[in-house]
Motif scaffolding. Structure first.
Motif, PDB file in Angstrom:
ATOM      1  N   SER A 138       0.827  -1.212   0.000  1.00  0.00           N
ATOM      2  CA  SER A 138       0.000   0.000   0.000  1.00  0.00           C
ATOM      3  C   SER A 138       0.858   1.258   0.000  1.00  0.00           C
ATOM      4  O   SER A 138       0.511   2.266  -0.639  1.00  0.00           O
ATOM      5  N   ASN A 139       1.985   1.217   0.710  1.00  0.00           N
ATOM      6  CA  ASN A 139       2.869   2.381   0.755  1.00  0.00           C
ATOM      7  C   ASN A 139       3.435   2.729  -0.613  1.00  0.00           C
ATOM      8  O   ASN A 139       3.811   3.883  -0.857  1.00  0.00           O
ATOM      9  N   HIS A 140       3.481   1.756  -1.516  1.00  0.00           N
ATOM     10  CA  HIS A 140       3.998   2.006  -2.862  1.00  0.00           C
ATOM     11  C   HIS A 140       3.054   2.895  -3.670  1.00  0.00           C
ATOM     12  O   HIS A 140       3.486   3.532  -4.638  1.00  0.00           O
ATOM     13  N   VAL A 141       1.778   2.934  -3.280  1.00  0.00           N
ATOM     14  CA  VAL A 141       0.795   3.631  -4.110  1.00  0.00           C
ATOM     15  C   VAL A 141       0.016   4.719  -3.371  1.00  0.00           C
ATOM     16  O   VAL A 141      -0.635   5.534  -4.030  1.00  0.00           O
ATOM     17  N   ARG A 142       0.063   4.757  -2.057  1.00  0.00           N
ATOM     18  CA  ARG A 142      -0.804   5.722  -1.349  1.00  0.00           C
ATOM     19  C   ARG A 142      -0.233   7.121  -1.302  1.00  0.00           C
ATOM     20  O   ARG A 142      -0.951   8.094  -1.007  1.00  0.00           O
ATOM     21  N   GLY A 143       1.077   7.290  -1.618  1.00  0.00           N
ATOM     22  CA  GLY A 143       1.663   8.625  -1.633  1.00  0.00           C
ATOM     23  C   GLY A 143       1.608   9.297  -0.280  1.00  0.00           C
ATOM     24  O   GLY A 143       1.943   8.692   0.741  1.00  0.00           O
ATOM     25  N   LYS A 144       1.133  10.555  -0.264  1.00  0.00           N
ATOM     26  CA  LYS A 144       1.074  11.327   0.974  1.00  0.00           C
ATOM     27  C   LYS A 144      -0.262  11.192   1.688  1.00  0.00           C
ATOM     28  O   LYS A 144      -0.472  11.819   2.734  1.00  0.00           O
ATOM     29  N   ALA A 145      -1.164  10.395   1.164  1.00  0.00           N
ATOM     30  CA  ALA A 145      -2.483  10.227   1.785  1.00  0.00           C
ATOM     31  C   ALA A 145      -2.355   9.488   3.114  1.00  0.00           C
ATOM     32  O   ALA A 145      -1.512   8.609   3.275  1.00  0.00           O
TER      33      ALA A 145
END
Length: 332
Positions: A138-145
């Motif tokens: 998930s950290n690969h795609v969630r960015g700064k959210a």
């Protein structure tokens, strides 16, 4: 969202839950603990859910047909919604039923006292591995959210579903460990019933959250505000478009966005120049937002006077209604 990352998290969760379900069932058969039975059913439901997510991802890759011209991308949302129903009914409601039954007929754990604690500790270790995998992917795609924003805004349902399931599984295991531990310490089976009830409430809550989020995706969500702004800049930054008269976006699937816009253009001398201008705008939109794969642009001559009179500014009733000589081109 990376489909590969979602698949990796699903497979990790599936392997963990199958192993956990087997050990929990053995512990239930040896001890008769209702918390262990509730957790066993929970793990079986989670295993089935991961299978459903994998099936949905596979079916969503089918080619478009005349009956489904935009493809099957939304099938991933359908299976994610089914997951929430399974979690609610098979996991949550069963746990609440078992808690009710155990509360009215409480009995302590009379044999194999060390088994449930050992199984639960081992299950926490296996579930932690699955949860860590989901977090990393998930950290690969969630960015700064934030995590809450990621779960609420993600267009691909797999990682949010696995994250919530793994989180619920870990919390449920801790609740089961508390219920079983207090039952062993006090000899009072009501603690086991209370732990089972807490697990049921937890699973029902997570299932409701998943159902609400996937329902929104099934109904159809547009692009986020940042992505809309990128599309608008891509459309208007060249000389081909004077202004955007109106625009709509819609996710046809987690990785396919449709963009439909009526644009005000200069008075081109030839149709070929108009077509070249539209092609240039489409190329800029795809460069700015690669997920925008289906693009419909309707060129028109913008009229400020018509806009002030309450219309959309389009000159000509045929173009305004999207019929006749609208000049619409598909970027599909």
């Amino acid at each position: 969202m990376s489909a590969g990352g979602g698949t990796k998290a699903i497979v990790a969760a599936l392997l963990a839950n199958v192993g956990i379900a087997v050990t929990k069932f053995i512990a239930f058969l040896l001890t008769g603990s209702s918390s262990m039975l509730a957790e066993s059913i929970h793990s079986v439901a989670d295993s089935g859910n991961q299978g459903l997510l994998l099936l949905g991802g596979r079916r969503a890759k089918r080619r478009a047909t005349p009956q489904h011209p935009f493809g099957y991308g939304r099938e991933r949302y359908v299976y994610a919604f089914i997951v929430s129903i399974v979690l609610f009914s098979v996991g949550g409601l069963f746990a609440l039923y078992e808690a009710y039954h155990k509360w009215h007929d409480p009995h302590p754990i009379e044999s194999w006292h060390w088994v449930p604690v050992t199984v639960l500790v081992a299950a926490i270790a296996m579930e932690s591995f699955s949860f860590r995998t989901a977090i990393v992917e998930s950290n690969h795609v969630r960015g700064k959210a934030s995590w809450t924003q990621f779960v609420r805004r993600a267009k691909a349902p797999e990682l949010p579903v696995v994250l919530l399931e793994d989180l619920g599984a870990l919390v449920g295991l801790v609740l089961a460990l508390i219920g079983v531990g207090m039952t062993l310490i006090t000899g009072n089976g009501l603690w086991d019933a209370a732990g089972t009830a807490a697990i049921g409430v937890l699973l029902v809550t997570i299932a409701v959250v998943l159902a609400v989020e996937t329902k929104s995706l099934l109904l159809g969500e547009g692009a986020e505000a940042d992505d809309v702004a990128r599309i608008e800049r891509a459309i208007t930054e060249g000389p081909e478009v004077e202004r955007i008269i109106h625009m709509k976006t819609l996710y046809l699937g987690p990785e396919e966005l449709m963009v439909a816009a009526k644009i005000g253009v200069p008075a081109w001398e030839t149709a070929a120049e108009l077509a070249d201008g539209i092609d240039a705008v489409e190329a800029r939109i795809r460069a700015a937002l690669p997920v925008a794969r289906v693009i419909y642009l309707e060129p028109d001559i913008y009229s400020a006077a018509r806009a002030r009179a309450g219309g959309d500014g389009a000159a000509g009733s045929a173009a305004a209604s999207g019929t006749g000589a609208s000049g619409e081109r598909s970027g599909n």
